[in-house]
Design a protein around this motif. Structure first.
Motif, PDB file in Angstrom:
ATOM      1  N   VAL A  76      47.078  38.353  32.419  1.00 21.31           N
ATOM      2  CA  VAL A  76      46.995  36.955  32.864  1.00 21.31           C
ATOM      3  C   VAL A  76      47.227  36.800  34.372  1.00 21.31           C
ATOM      4  O   VAL A  76      46.806  35.801  34.959  1.00 21.31           O
ATOM      5  N   ASN A  77      47.869  37.779  35.004  1.00 17.15           N
ATOM      6  CA  ASN A  77      48.056  37.717  36.464  1.00 17.15           C
ATOM      7  C   ASN A  77      47.072  38.640  37.182  1.00 17.15           C
ATOM      8  O   ASN A  77      47.366  39.187  38.243  1.00 17.15           O
ATOM      9  N   SER A  78      45.881  38.805  36.605  1.00 17.93           N
ATOM     10  CA  SER A  78      44.904  39.742  37.168  1.00 17.93           C
ATOM     11  C   SER A  78      44.385  39.302  38.539  1.00 17.93           C
ATOM     12  O   SER A  78      44.169  40.146  39.418  1.00 17.93           O
ATOM     13  N   GLU A  79      44.198  38.003  38.749  1.00 14.20           N
ATOM     14  CA  GLU A  79      43.636  37.552  40.026  1.00 14.20           C
ATOM     15  C   GLU A  79      44.558  37.847  41.216  1.00 14.20           C
ATOM     16  O   GLU A  79      44.110  38.429  42.201  1.00 14.20           O
ATOM     17  N   PRO A  80      45.842  37.472  41.174  1.00 16.67           N
ATOM     18  CA  PRO A  80      46.707  37.831  42.305  1.00 16.67           C
ATOM     19  C   PRO A  80      46.864  39.343  42.482  1.00 16.67           C
ATOM     20  O   PRO A  80      46.959  39.829  43.617  1.00 16.67           O
ATOM     21  N   LEU A  81      46.873  40.099  41.379  1.00 22.86           N
ATOM     22  CA  LEU A  81      46.975  41.556  41.490  1.00 22.86           C
ATOM     23  C   LEU A  81      45.723  42.142  42.136  1.00 22.86           C
ATOM     24  O   LEU A  81      45.808  43.048  42.968  1.00 22.86           O
ATOM     25  N   ARG A  82      44.554  41.611  41.764  1.00 25.88           N
ATOM     26  CA  ARG A  82      43.299  42.100  42.356  1.00 25.88           C
ATOM     27  C   ARG A  82      43.284  41.823  43.867  1.00 25.88           C
ATOM     28  O   ARG A  82      42.899  42.681  44.660  1.00 25.88           O
ATOM     29  N   GLU A  83      43.710  40.618  44.257  1.00 24.35           N
ATOM     30  CA  GLU A  83      43.769  40.280  45.689  1.00 24.35           C
ATOM     31  C   GLU A  83      44.746  41.192  46.428  1.00 24.35           C
ATOM     32  O   GLU A  83      44.461  41.673  47.530  1.00 24.35           O
ATOM     33  N   TYR A  84      45.905  41.438  45.805  1.00 22.74           N
ATOM     34  CA  TYR A  84      46.921  42.322  46.389  1.00 22.74           C
ATOM     35  C   TYR A  84      46.350  43.725  46.612  1.00 22.74           C
ATOM     36  O   TYR A  84      46.533  44.326  47.681  1.00 22.74           O
ATOM     37  N   LEU A  85      45.626  44.244  45.616  1.00 24.15           N
ATOM     38  CA  LEU A  85      45.078  45.594  45.704  1.00 24.15           C
ATOM     39  C   LEU A  85      43.920  45.684  46.682  1.00 24.15           C
ATOM     40  O   LEU A  85      43.815  46.634  47.465  1.00 24.15           O
ATOM     41  N   GLU A  86      43.031  44.666  46.655  1.00 20.54           N
ATOM     42  CA  GLU A  86      41.882  44.687  47.558  1.00 20.54           C
ATOM     43  C   GLU A  86      42.312  44.585  49.023  1.00 20.54           C
ATOM     44  O   GLU A  86      41.699  45.194  49.909  1.00 20.54           O
ATOM     45  N   SER A  87      43.395  43.829  49.268  1.00 20.47           N
ATOM     46  CA  SER A  87      43.893  43.710  50.643  1.00 20.47           C
ATOM     47  C   SER A  87      44.499  45.017  51.135  1.00 20.47           C
ATOM     48  O   SER A  87      44.711  45.196  52.333  1.00 20.47           O
ATOM     49  N   ARG A  88      44.794  45.928  50.176  1.00 18.30           N
ATOM     50  CA  ARG A  88      45.331  47.241  50.548  1.00 18.30           C
ATOM     51  C   ARG A  88      44.278  48.344  50.402  1.00 18.30           C
ATOM     52  O   ARG A  88      44.609  49.526  50.334  1.00 18.30           O
ATOM     53  N   GLY A  89      43.009  47.946  50.298  1.00 19.77           N
ATOM     54  CA  GLY A  89      41.933  48.919  50.363  1.00 19.77           C
ATOM     55  C   GLY A  89      41.291  49.315  49.049  1.00 19.77           C
ATOM     56  O   GLY A  89      40.384  50.149  49.036  1.00 19.77           O
ATOM     57  N   SER A  90      41.735  48.756  47.910  1.00 25.80           N
ATOM     58  CA  SER A  90      41.128  49.118  46.630  1.00 25.80           C
ATOM     59  C   SER A  90      39.703  48.576  46.535  1.00 25.80           C
ATOM     60  O   SER A  90      39.427  47.446  46.949  1.00 25.80           O
TER      61      SER A  90
END
Length: 335
Positions: free
Chosen positions: A119-133
């Motif tokens: 359910v918290n996939s969107e903030p986690l995706r943003e967190y990871l993409e901002s770190r290069g994922s």
């Protein structure tokens, strides 16, 4: 004002399966996925590990019998495999979202399969993409792999610690099966919302979303994976580790009502017996002046039997489901 929700469908229903230490693992995974086909008909896949530690994958859209044949199974050698049947969840359909996901990495390749929703996939995706994922799919399931690999300062630690850290960042309902070159991890969310069971097959081990898959391949049910638990299966046997302090038993009621097969046992309770008792209780709560009781295939047949038994009304077949064809994927219009 409450937000308008346009999607009223249930999108929780996938099936995961894993097997360790059994010759012809991919073939048995095929039969296991066939038993779990009711949990997802849109796509399926199997990843196996050969005796050199290399991971092999076959996946595709459609039913298990449509995706796999003898030639495809022959491409999946080894005594260790995981599989998945997909029902479109978060992220939608498409071949890139069909699991198990397979990841190549310099610290070791691994595969994962997931049932549930983060359910918290969107903030986690943003967190990871901002770190290069860079994400290869739109599925929330892929997030766990990136969380496991996001660390750089603890490269020498065993992988279990990275998995624990990653799972503690997830909120939602999930049963994950993760496979590396030499072991299988089975993980369940801290509330136990999604089912995951452990079975024994000869000298090897099996994990499955439902126990009906054990019956199909002749495995013996051992126990459920506990809420907030990671089970590790490798050459040393089976080991357990808790990753959360906030464990509760809150199995999703829809597993008993709708998702699970009647011959499965979930947390010690047979699904058919549960549905039948629900029908008896429904008669006590809402007795009806009626001539017959008719079940709607397939999940309410057991409940209808219980209602008929308690009420004394005759149980009749009023609706017939065609058992000889698979589901159609052409969405019908309202008309």
């Amino acid at each position: 004002m409450a937000p308008y929700i346009s999607d009223r469908e249930l999108h929780e229903e996938c099936g995961v399966f894993g097997i360790f230490g059994v010759p012809g693992a991919a073939s048995l995974t095929y039969y296991g996925l066939h038993a779990l086909q009711h949990r997802g008909q849109e796509g399926c896949g199997i990843v196996s590990v050969d005796d050199r530690g290399a991971l092999h994958r076959v996946k595709g859209s459609g039913l298990v019998t449509e995706v796999f044949n003898e030639d495809k199974i022959a491409q999946l050698p080894g005594n260790m495999a995981i599989g998945h049947v997909r029902y479109t969840t978060a992220g939608g359909g498409g071949i890139e979202n069909i699991q198990p996901f397979l990841f190549r990495h310099n610290s070791g390749d691994f595969a994962l399969a997931h049932n549930g929703n983060i359910v918290n996939s969107e903030p986690l995706r943003e967190y990871l993409e901002s770190r290069g994922s860079l994400f290869q799919s739109t599925s929330d399931s892929e997030i766990l792999a990136h969380l496991i690999k996001k660390e750089t300062k603890f490269r020498d630690r065993p992988r279990i610690y990275a998995i624990i850290d990653a799972l503690n960042m997830l909120e939602g309902a999930f049963a994950f099966v993760i496979m590396t070159a030499n072991r299988v991890y089975a993980c369940r969310d801290k509330y136990g919302l999604r089912p995951l069971s452990i079975g024994r097959l000869g000298d090897g081990w099996v994990v499955s979303s439902e126990t009906c898959a054990f019956d199909t391949i002749g495995a013996e049910y051992v126990r459920d994976v506990e809420p907030g638990e990671i089970v590790t299966i490798d050459d040393k046997g089976i080991r357990s580790r808790d990753y959360s302090q906030y464990k509760r038993r809150e199995m999703c009621s829809m597993e008993y009502i709708y998702f699970a097969r009647p011959d499965s046992d979930i947390e010690g309770c047979n699904v058919h017996a549960y549905r039948k008792e629900s029908g008896r209780l429904l008669w006590q709560e809402s007795p009806a002046e009626a001539d017959i009781v008719v079940g709607v295939p397939d999940s309410s047949l057991s409940a209808a039997m219980g209602y008929a038994e308690a009420s004394g009304l005759p149980y009749e077949m009023g609706l017939i489901k065609n058992k000889y064809i698979g589901r159609t994927f052409i969405q019908p219009t309202q008309e």
